[in-house]
Design a protein around this motif. Structure first.
Motif, PDB file in Angstrom:
ATOM      1  N   PRO A  86     -41.885  59.669 -68.484  1.00 33.80           N
ATOM      2  CA  PRO A  86     -40.620  58.933 -68.428  1.00 33.80           C
ATOM      3  C   PRO A  86     -40.717  57.592 -69.144  1.00 33.80           C
ATOM      4  CG  PRO A  86     -41.629  59.048 -66.252  1.00 33.80           C
ATOM      5  CD  PRO A  86     -42.498  59.838 -67.190  1.00 33.80           C
ATOM      6  N   THR A  87     -39.591  57.158 -69.701  1.00 34.99           N
ATOM      7  CA  THR A  87     -39.510  55.851 -70.333  1.00 34.99           C
ATOM      8  C   THR A  87     -39.506  54.791 -69.245  1.00 34.99           C
ATOM      9  OG1 THR A  87     -38.181  56.825 -72.083  1.00 34.99           O
ATOM     10  CG2 THR A  87     -38.150  54.431 -71.906  1.00 34.99           C
ATOM     11  N   PRO A  88     -40.374  53.783 -69.339  1.00 36.69           N
ATOM     12  CA  PRO A  88     -40.402  52.745 -68.296  1.00 36.69           C
ATOM     13  C   PRO A  88     -39.092  51.978 -68.240  1.00 36.69           C
ATOM     14  CG  PRO A  88     -42.052  52.290 -70.011  1.00 36.69           C
ATOM     15  CD  PRO A  88     -41.333  53.551 -70.386  1.00 36.69           C
ATOM     16  N   GLN A  89     -38.693  51.635 -67.037  1.00 37.31           N
ATOM     17  CA  GLN A  89     -37.498  50.822 -66.817  1.00 37.31           C
ATOM     18  C   GLN A  89     -37.926  49.368 -66.786  1.00 37.31           C
ATOM     19  OE1 GLN A  89     -34.409  52.227 -66.655  1.00 37.31           O
ATOM     20  NE2 GLN A  89     -35.460  54.143 -67.077  1.00 37.31           N
ATOM     21  N   HIS A  90     -37.481  48.572 -67.731  1.00 33.19           N
ATOM     22  CA  HIS A  90     -37.856  47.159 -67.804  1.00 33.19           C
ATOM     23  C   HIS A  90     -36.877  46.338 -66.979  1.00 33.19           C
ATOM     24  CE1 HIS A  90     -40.927  47.916 -70.759  1.00 33.19           C
ATOM     25  NE2 HIS A  90     -40.071  48.681 -71.395  1.00 33.19           N
ATOM     26  N   THR A  91     -37.194  46.218 -65.677  1.00 29.64           N
ATOM     27  CA  THR A  91     -36.296  45.498 -64.770  1.00 29.64           C
ATOM     28  C   THR A  91     -36.927  44.248 -64.203  1.00 29.64           C
ATOM     29  OG1 THR A  91     -37.047  46.875 -62.945  1.00 29.64           O
ATOM     30  CG2 THR A  91     -35.039  47.584 -64.099  1.00 29.64           C
ATOM     31  N   GLN A  94     -43.388  45.868 -62.569  1.00 29.33           N
ATOM     32  CA  GLN A  94     -43.827  47.239 -62.716  1.00 29.33           C
ATOM     33  C   GLN A  94     -43.300  48.175 -61.636  1.00 29.33           C
ATOM     34  OE1 GLN A  94     -47.956  46.457 -62.700  1.00 29.33           O
ATOM     35  NE2 GLN A  94     -48.190  46.508 -60.514  1.00 29.33           N
ATOM     36  N   GLY A  96     -40.028  48.047 -60.477  1.00 31.27           N
ATOM     37  CA  GLY A  96     -38.589  48.199 -60.579  1.00 31.27           C
ATOM     38  C   GLY A  96     -37.774  47.089 -59.966  1.00 31.27           C
ATOM     39  N   LYS A  98     -36.594  42.931 -59.443  1.00 24.86           N
ATOM     40  CA  LYS A  98     -36.322  41.826 -60.347  1.00 24.86           C
ATOM     41  C   LYS A  98     -37.328  40.709 -60.120  1.00 24.86           C
ATOM     42  CE  LYS A  98     -31.442  42.851 -60.582  1.00 24.86           C
ATOM     43  NZ  LYS A  98     -30.111  42.485 -60.169  1.00 24.86           N
TER      44      LYS A  98
END
Length: 102
Positions: A86-91, A94, A96, A98
């Protein structure tokens, strides 16, 4: 203790080693004479990951490991389908959340 003679080498596998260690993180470093792979488990909401195992290989053995993993992944995918990364979610971090969120 289990023994494996499939490779033409008499391997002894101790019961405690046979249970293995879970890892979802590998950190790789190298010098001119060796590759070092540290295996750790990163868990959500735990600020520190502990290295569970360190493997030190010669460059030649590191390349053999790479080739063996590639061959085994091809065999795995031919039976079970493609492994999707899966493409990492840049939130923010690491896990998820904020940045600054408790």
């Amino acid at each position: 203790m289990a023994e494996n003679k499939n490779l033409g080498i008499d391997l002894e596998l101790d019961e405690t080693v046979a249970q293995g260690n879970y890892s979802n993180l590998a950190i790789i470093a190298h010098s001119t004479s060796e590759f070092i792979i540290d295996f750790a488990a990163v868990m959500p909401a735990v600020p520190k990951a502990k290295v569970k195992s360190r493997i030190i290989l010669t460059p030649e053995h590191a390349k053999r490991l790479l080739m063996s993993l590639q061959e085994n992944i091809v065999r795995y995918e031919s039976v079970h389908g493609q492994i999707v990364i899966p493409t990492p979610q840049h939130t923010g971090d690491q896990f998820g959340g904020k940045i600054g969120e408790a």
